[in-house]
Scaffold this motif. Structure first.
Motif, PDB file in Angstrom:
ATOM      1  N   THR A 124      -4.147   3.975   6.338  1.00  0.00           N
ATOM      2  CA  THR A 124      -5.313   3.389   5.695  1.00  0.00           C
ATOM      3  C   THR A 124      -4.855   2.676   4.417  1.00  0.00           C
ATOM      4  O   THR A 124      -4.256   3.295   3.546  1.00  0.00           O
ATOM      5  N   VAL A 125      -5.113   1.387   4.339  1.00  0.00           N
ATOM      6  CA  VAL A 125      -4.694   0.588   3.183  1.00  0.00           C
ATOM      7  C   VAL A 125      -5.824  -0.352   2.788  1.00  0.00           C
ATOM      8  O   VAL A 125      -6.430  -0.998   3.648  1.00  0.00           O
ATOM      9  N   VAL A 126      -6.067  -0.430   1.483  1.00  0.00           N
ATOM     10  CA  VAL A 126      -7.004  -1.403   0.934  1.00  0.00           C
ATOM     11  C   VAL A 126      -6.254  -2.174  -0.148  1.00  0.00           C
ATOM     12  O   VAL A 126      -5.574  -1.575  -0.985  1.00  0.00           O
TER      13      VAL A 126
ATOM     14  N   GLY B 100     -12.582   1.159   2.012  1.00  0.00           N
ATOM     15  CA  GLY B 100     -11.846   2.214   2.710  1.00  0.00           C
ATOM     16  C   GLY B 100     -12.755   3.132   3.510  1.00  0.00           C
ATOM     17  O   GLY B 100     -12.474   3.442   4.668  1.00  0.00           O
TER      18      GLY B 100
ATOM     19  N   GLY C 216      -8.074  -4.968   3.911  1.00  0.00           N
ATOM     20  CA  GLY C 216      -7.875  -3.564   4.262  1.00  0.00           C
ATOM     21  C   GLY C 216      -7.714  -3.391   5.752  1.00  0.00           C
ATOM     22  O   GLY C 216      -8.109  -4.246   6.537  1.00  0.00           O
TER      23      GLY C 216
ATOM     24  N   PHE D 256     -11.165  11.340  -1.213  1.00  0.00           N
ATOM     25  CA  PHE D 256     -11.488  10.203  -0.347  1.00  0.00           C
ATOM     26  C   PHE D 256     -11.779  10.672   1.076  1.00  0.00           C
ATOM     27  O   PHE D 256     -12.834  10.349   1.646  1.00  0.00           O
TER      28      PHE D 256
ATOM     29  N   GLY E 152       0.800  -1.224   0.000  1.00  0.00           N
ATOM     30  CA  GLY E 152       0.000   0.000   0.000  1.00  0.00           C
ATOM     31  C   GLY E 152       0.826   1.264   0.000  1.00  0.00           C
ATOM     32  O   GLY E 152       0.420   2.286  -0.539  1.00  0.00           O
TER      33      GLY E 152
ATOM     34  N   LEU F 168      -5.500  12.040  -2.242  1.00  0.00           N
ATOM     35  CA  LEU F 168      -6.511  11.400  -1.394  1.00  0.00           C
ATOM     36  C   LEU F 168      -7.522  12.396  -0.813  1.00  0.00           C
ATOM     37  O   LEU F 168      -8.357  12.022   0.010  1.00  0.00           O
TER      38      LEU F 168
ATOM     39  N   GLU G  96      -5.283  -4.031  -3.464  1.00  0.00           N
ATOM     40  CA  GLU G  96      -5.556  -3.565  -4.820  1.00  0.00           C
ATOM     41  C   GLU G  96      -6.862  -4.108  -5.394  1.00  0.00           C
ATOM     42  O   GLU G  96      -7.638  -3.377  -5.990  1.00  0.00           O
TER      43      GLU G  96
ATOM     44  N   ARG H  98     -10.091  -2.209  -3.934  1.00  0.00           N
ATOM     45  CA  ARG H  98     -10.204  -0.751  -3.978  1.00  0.00           C
ATOM     46  C   ARG H  98     -11.424  -0.320  -4.776  1.00  0.00           C
ATOM     47  O   ARG H  98     -11.900  -1.026  -5.644  1.00  0.00           O
ATOM     48  N   ARG H  99     -11.926   0.855  -4.428  1.00  0.00           N
ATOM     49  CA  ARG H  99     -13.085   1.476  -5.102  1.00  0.00           C
ATOM     50  C   ARG H  99     -14.359   0.643  -4.949  1.00  0.00           C
ATOM     51  O   ARG H  99     -15.217   0.629  -5.822  1.00  0.00           O
ATOM     52  N   THR H 100     -14.445  -0.063  -3.812  1.00  0.00           N
ATOM     53  CA  THR H 100     -15.650  -0.851  -3.523  1.00  0.00           C
ATOM     54  C   THR H 100     -16.315  -0.398  -2.224  1.00  0.00           C
ATOM     55  O   THR H 100     -17.262  -1.032  -1.771  1.00  0.00           O
TER      56      THR H 100
END
Length: 113
Positions: free
Chosen positions: A54-56, A66, A37, A96, A5, A93, A58, A61-63
């Motif tokens: 904060t890590v999700v 986070g 995550g 986000f 991440g 970010l 790969e 991501r975008r689901t």
């Protein structure tokens, strides 16, 4: 996942000790048994908590993973009696944290060490 991440080699860190020493805790997201995550919620022992790392993964991501992680961090910090939750982040970010997670911009300072 932290190394992936943040694009660095894996660190030889005792995460268990770090959590117990410096954190309210980690919020984790799993897909079955797979960790997808996490976010670290550090604090000052008083009314200030801090969102860190904060890590999700790969593939997740975008689901919404986070934003759900950060929402759980907000609730956990509130339940612990914190009055403020801080975050700092790289410019890409902004949407986000401000739009997705509800943080507001503030003036802050930083000294690179």
């Amino acid at each position: 996942m932290h190394a992936q991440g943040f694009d660095h080699p894996p660190l030889d860190i005792d995460w268990h000790t770090q959590v117990h020493r410096h954190s309210l805790g980690w919020v984790c997201a799993r897909r079955g048994e797979e960790l997808v995550g996490f976010v670290n919620v550090a604090w000052d022992g008083g009314v200030h908590a801090f969102v860190l790392d904060t890590v999700v993964a790969e593939g997740a991501r975008r689901t919404g993973v986070g934003t759900r992680l950060v929402a759980a961090a907000v609730e956990g910090a509130r339940a612990a009696g914190c009055e403020w939750l801080h975050v700092d982040f790289d410019d890409h970010l902004r949407a986000f944290y401000f739009d997705g997670c509800g943080f507001t911009p503030t003036d802050a300072g930083l000294i690179a060490l």
